[in-house]
Scaffold this motif. Sequence first.
Motif, PDB file in Angstrom:
ATOM      1  N   THR A  10       8.691 -70.039  85.865  1.00 30.91           N
ATOM      2  CA  THR A  10       7.812 -69.313  86.772  1.00 30.91           C
ATOM      3  C   THR A  10       6.407 -69.281  86.200  1.00 30.91           C
ATOM      4  O   THR A  10       6.218 -69.358  84.980  1.00 30.91           O
ATOM      5  N   ASN A  11       5.439 -69.176  87.092  1.00 32.67           N
ATOM      6  CA  ASN A  11       4.051 -69.003  86.684  1.00 32.67           C
ATOM      7  C   ASN A  11       3.590 -67.557  86.858  1.00 32.67           C
ATOM      8  O   ASN A  11       2.485 -67.208  86.460  1.00 32.67           O
ATOM      9  N   ASP A  12       4.453 -66.731  87.463  1.00 36.01           N
ATOM     10  CA  ASP A  12       4.129 -65.320  87.696  1.00 36.01           C
ATOM     11  C   ASP A  12       5.394 -64.509  87.468  1.00 36.01           C
ATOM     12  O   ASP A  12       6.190 -64.309  88.379  1.00 36.01           O
ATOM     13  N   ALA A  15       5.986 -61.443  89.904  1.00 35.10           N
ATOM     14  CA  ALA A  15       6.399 -61.790  91.267  1.00 35.10           C
ATOM     15  C   ALA A  15       7.822 -62.351  91.280  1.00 35.10           C
ATOM     16  O   ALA A  15       8.617 -62.020  92.155  1.00 35.10           O
ATOM     17  N   ARG A  37       7.805 -62.994  78.455  1.00 37.63           N
ATOM     18  CA  ARG A  37       7.832 -64.299  79.130  1.00 37.63           C
ATOM     19  C   ARG A  37       9.184 -64.651  79.722  1.00 37.63           C
ATOM     20  O   ARG A  37       9.341 -65.698  80.330  1.00 37.63           O
ATOM     21  N   ILE A  52       8.428 -67.927  81.725  1.00 36.46           N
ATOM     22  CA  ILE A  52       7.179 -68.659  81.610  1.00 36.46           C
ATOM     23  C   ILE A  52       7.450 -69.728  80.551  1.00 36.46           C
ATOM     24  O   ILE A  52       7.982 -69.411  79.481  1.00 36.46           O
ATOM     25  N   ASP A 110       8.324 -69.924  93.206  1.00 35.41           N
ATOM     26  CA  ASP A 110       7.800 -71.024  92.393  1.00 35.41           C
ATOM     27  C   ASP A 110       8.304 -72.383  92.859  1.00 35.41           C
ATOM     28  O   ASP A 110       8.048 -73.397  92.208  1.00 35.41           O
TER      29      ASP A 110
END
Length: 118
Positions: A10-12, A15, A37, A52, A110
Motif C-alpha cells: 500500500t501507499n497509504d 486508507a 509500515r 508500505i 491500491d
Amino acid sequence: MKMNYFVVGTNDIGAARAFYDALFTDTGLQSFGPSERMHYWMGADFAFAIAIPFDTQPATNGNGTMVGFSVGEADDVIRMHVLALELGGTCEGAPGQRGPKFSAYVRDLDGNKICLSD
C-alpha cells in the motif's frame, strides 16, 4: 502444506487499514499493527497484512496476482462485495457462480485484486 500469510503493498497505510478494517468487521479476525509500515488481520490459521514496501519504493499491484478469501456462504460474498465497493474498491467481477464456487472480484484502494468466495 498450508499458506502462512499473504501481504499486499500500500501507499497509504491509513486508507488501506480503514478499508480492510471495515471489510473484515464481521469476520472475527484480530487486527494489530506491529509497526507504522505494516498492519495484520489474523485468525487461527490465517494471516493477511498490508505494508508500505520495505524498499520505500511505491507499492504496485502485481499483474496476475490475487488473494482469495473464503468468506462463508453466497450471501456473505454478495455482502462483502457490496461493502468493498462502498469502501472505494472497484469491481473486477460481479458475484456469481464460477465453476464449483460462488465468487466475486474487487480491487482495493491500491489496485490489489481480491477474490471473495464461498
